[in-house]
Write an enzyme that holds these catalytic residues in place. Structure first.
Site, PDB file in Angstrom:
ATOM      1  N   GLU A 145      -5.168  -8.776   1.133  1.00 40.96           N
ATOM      2  CA  GLU A 145      -5.808  -8.393   2.399  1.00 40.96           C
ATOM      3  C   GLU A 145      -7.295  -8.191   2.172  1.00 40.96           C
ATOM      4  OE1 GLU A 145      -4.352  -4.992   4.601  1.00 40.96           O
ATOM      5  OE2 GLU A 145      -2.263  -5.578   4.238  1.00 40.96           O
ATOM      6  N   GLU A 160       0.825  -1.211   0.000  1.00 42.59           N
ATOM      7  CA  GLU A 160       0.000   0.000   0.000  1.00 42.59           C
ATOM      8  C   GLU A 160       0.860   1.264   0.000  1.00 42.59           C
ATOM      9  OE1 GLU A 160      -2.922  -0.129   3.122  1.00 42.59           O
ATOM     10  OE2 GLU A 160      -3.488  -2.187   2.706  1.00 42.59           O
TER      11      GLU A 160
HETATM   12  O1  IFM Z   1      -3.891  -2.971   9.408  1.00 37.74           O
HETATM   13  C1  IFM Z   1      -3.935  -2.490   8.117  1.00 37.74           C
HETATM   14  C2  IFM Z   1      -2.759  -3.008   7.317  1.00 37.74           C
HETATM   15  O2  IFM Z   1      -1.548  -2.727   7.923  1.00 37.74           O
HETATM   16  C3  IFM Z   1      -2.757  -2.396   5.933  1.00 37.74           C
HETATM   17  N1  IFM Z   1      -4.040  -2.591   5.300  1.00 37.74           N
HETATM   18  C4  IFM Z   1      -5.232  -2.236   6.039  1.00 37.74           C
HETATM   19  C5  IFM Z   1      -5.207  -2.900   7.396  1.00 37.74           C
HETATM   20  C6  IFM Z   1      -6.479  -2.559   8.188  1.00 37.74           C
HETATM   21  O3  IFM Z   1      -6.595  -1.202   8.370  1.00 37.74           O
END
Ligand code: IFM
Length: 450
Positions: free
Chosen positions: A354, A166
């Site tokens: 994710e 990200e």
């Molecule tokens: O915890 C975060 C992660 O580090 C990066 N993506 C989103 C998750 C939830 O907010």
């Protein structure tokens, strides 16, 4: 739920990141990261509790792998702490840091779980921040040096790598001040975004140059913008949100360079970063897969918008909501997959790296282990992934965020994404209902292949 279209090779996993779970922030030669500094600065994180201990995974990793075995996972996505491996960011290597990741990956492999390592998940060594951090172009070479050390030491064990997680996070850290290092400098933020893409490209080149086995990709988070109406204002706001959130990165990775729209806006804002002629070729070094983090969409409405262009969601009336008031929109993952295919011509492998939901706000007497809302949420996303696969998307795996309740950046331990509860006092791990459910999903997928 039937996931009839997911192939037998489809991998089910969970994801975490180093800073959010490891703890041991200054042990065995680890250097401080920008998040250690941020957490130790009053007023920056929830209740001023830093991530020093987090989930104590550095000491409890074996217990955590036991949980992964119980879940029946195919793969585990985690990140390496740069300053645990290289305390000064460059130069000196901390053998004890590498040894930790060797022990971790050896135990994963012995358990039949494929390690998936991200090189950078937001925890820049403080020593490099002191030299200008992500806004300093030199960071691309610093990152490539660190990446090469990691490939060299762990490449025989880790078959799946990601460069950065990200990259938009540096905007939040350098321009919006909400993440480490907590600056409010838009020029620095844009430079950091570009330099992170350059660093990504150099790390991919280093991977190829080293002849590393396995695959390497990059992880982007995709929050598609849905204009609330067809008004020119809403359409413009949606386009701007997507440019800032993910097109900035996809344009260079896949589209030949920043779009004219992005360049014009950054020029007008006086934030266009320093870009060299050779940068584009480096950034678009081919990757083996795309990692997509997808949580939902953002409905943008210029009438109710606060003007920042960030994370303002205004779900349509009559929508489908979760207990915390956010929109339940599992189709987001299908739309993200369509978008990378249609707008960026990506037909290669994809992992959903994710996806997850924080615990609903607790009412007195609520049992934190009864997380039915998370089950509904993940179930919805898996069904849309199944549909995308049926229609030809090459989605090879799904990583649920997260294995356990962990340190959620500026909100500390107040936001809990785990399918396993972690008692903040004792560190005791207890599977929530969603963990039992996910275990059954994985087992039934396997059984259906027999
Ligand atoms: O915890 C975060 C992660 O580090 C990066 N993506 C989103 C998750 C939830 O907010």
């Amino acid at each position: 739920m039937s996931l009839l279209n997911l192939p037998p090779s489809f991998e089910f996993g969970v994801a975490t990141s180093a800073f959010q779970i490891e703890g041991a922030w200054n042990e065995d030669g680890k250097g401080p990261s920008i998040w250690d500094t941020f957490g130790h600065t009053p007023g920056k994180v929830y209740n001023d509790i830093p991530g020093d201990v987090a989930c104590d995974h550095y000491h409890r990793y074996s217990e955590d792998i036991e949980l992964m075995k119980w879940l029946g996972l195919d793969s585990y996505r985690f990140s390496l702490s740069w300053s645990r491996i290289m305390p000064d960011g460059v130069g000196r290597i901390n053998q004890k840091g590498l040894d930790f990741y060797r022990r971790l990956t050896d135990e994963l492999l012995a358990a039949g779980i494929t390690p998936n390592a991200t090189l950078y998940h937001w925890d820049l060594p403080q020593a490099l921040e002191d030299r200008g951090g992500w806004p300093n172009r030199d960071v691309a070479d610093w990152f490539a040096e660190y990446a090469s050390v990691a490939y060299d030491a762990l490449g025989d064990r880790i078959g799946r790598w990601a460069t950065v997680n990200e990259p938009i996070s540096v905007w939040v850290g350098y321009a919006l001040g909400a993440f480490a290092p907590g600056l409010h400098d838009e020029r620095a933020g844009r430079a950091a975004m570009h330099n992170q893409m350059l660093a990504h490209g150099k790390a991919v080149q280093a991977f190829r140059a080293a002849g590393s086995p396995g695959e390497i990709g990059v992880v982007l988070d995709i929050w598609k913008r849905q204009p609330a109406t067809d008004s020119a204002e809403d359409l413009a706001l949606a386009a701007e949100g997507e440019d800032d959130g993910f097109r900035f990165f996809l344009d260079t990775l896949r589209g030949g360079g920043y779009s004219e729209r992005i360049q014009a806006r950054l020029e007008a804002e006086g934030t266009l970063p320093e870009i060299h002629d050779t940068d584009q070729e480096i950034i678009e070094a081919p990757v083996d897969y795309l990692g997509l983090n997808v949580y939902s969409r953002v409905v943008v409405n210029s009438k109710t918008h606060d003007g920042t262009g960030w994370a303002e969601s205004d779900p349509p009336a009559g929508g489908n909501f979760l207990d915390d008031g956010s929109e339940f929109y599992p189709r987001a993952v299908y739309e993200a997959l369509q978008m990378v295919r249609d707008d960026y011509g990506w037909s290669g492998p994809i992992y959903i790296t994710e996806n997850g939901l924080p615990d609903a706000p607790a009412a007195p007497g609520d049992d934190p282990l009864r997380d039915q809302e998370r089950i509904r949420y993940v179930n919805g996303f898996l069904e849309w992934i199944d549909r995308a696969v049926a229609e030809g998307s090459d989605v090879r795996g799904y990583y649920l965020w997260s294995l356990m309740d962990n340190y959620e950046w500026g909100t500390g331990f107040s936001k809990k994404y785990g399918i396993v509860r972690v008692d903040p006092e004792t560190q005791e791990r207890t599977p929530k209902d969603s963990a039992h459910w996910y275990r059954d999903v994985i087992a039934s997928h396997r059984a259906a292949q027999l």
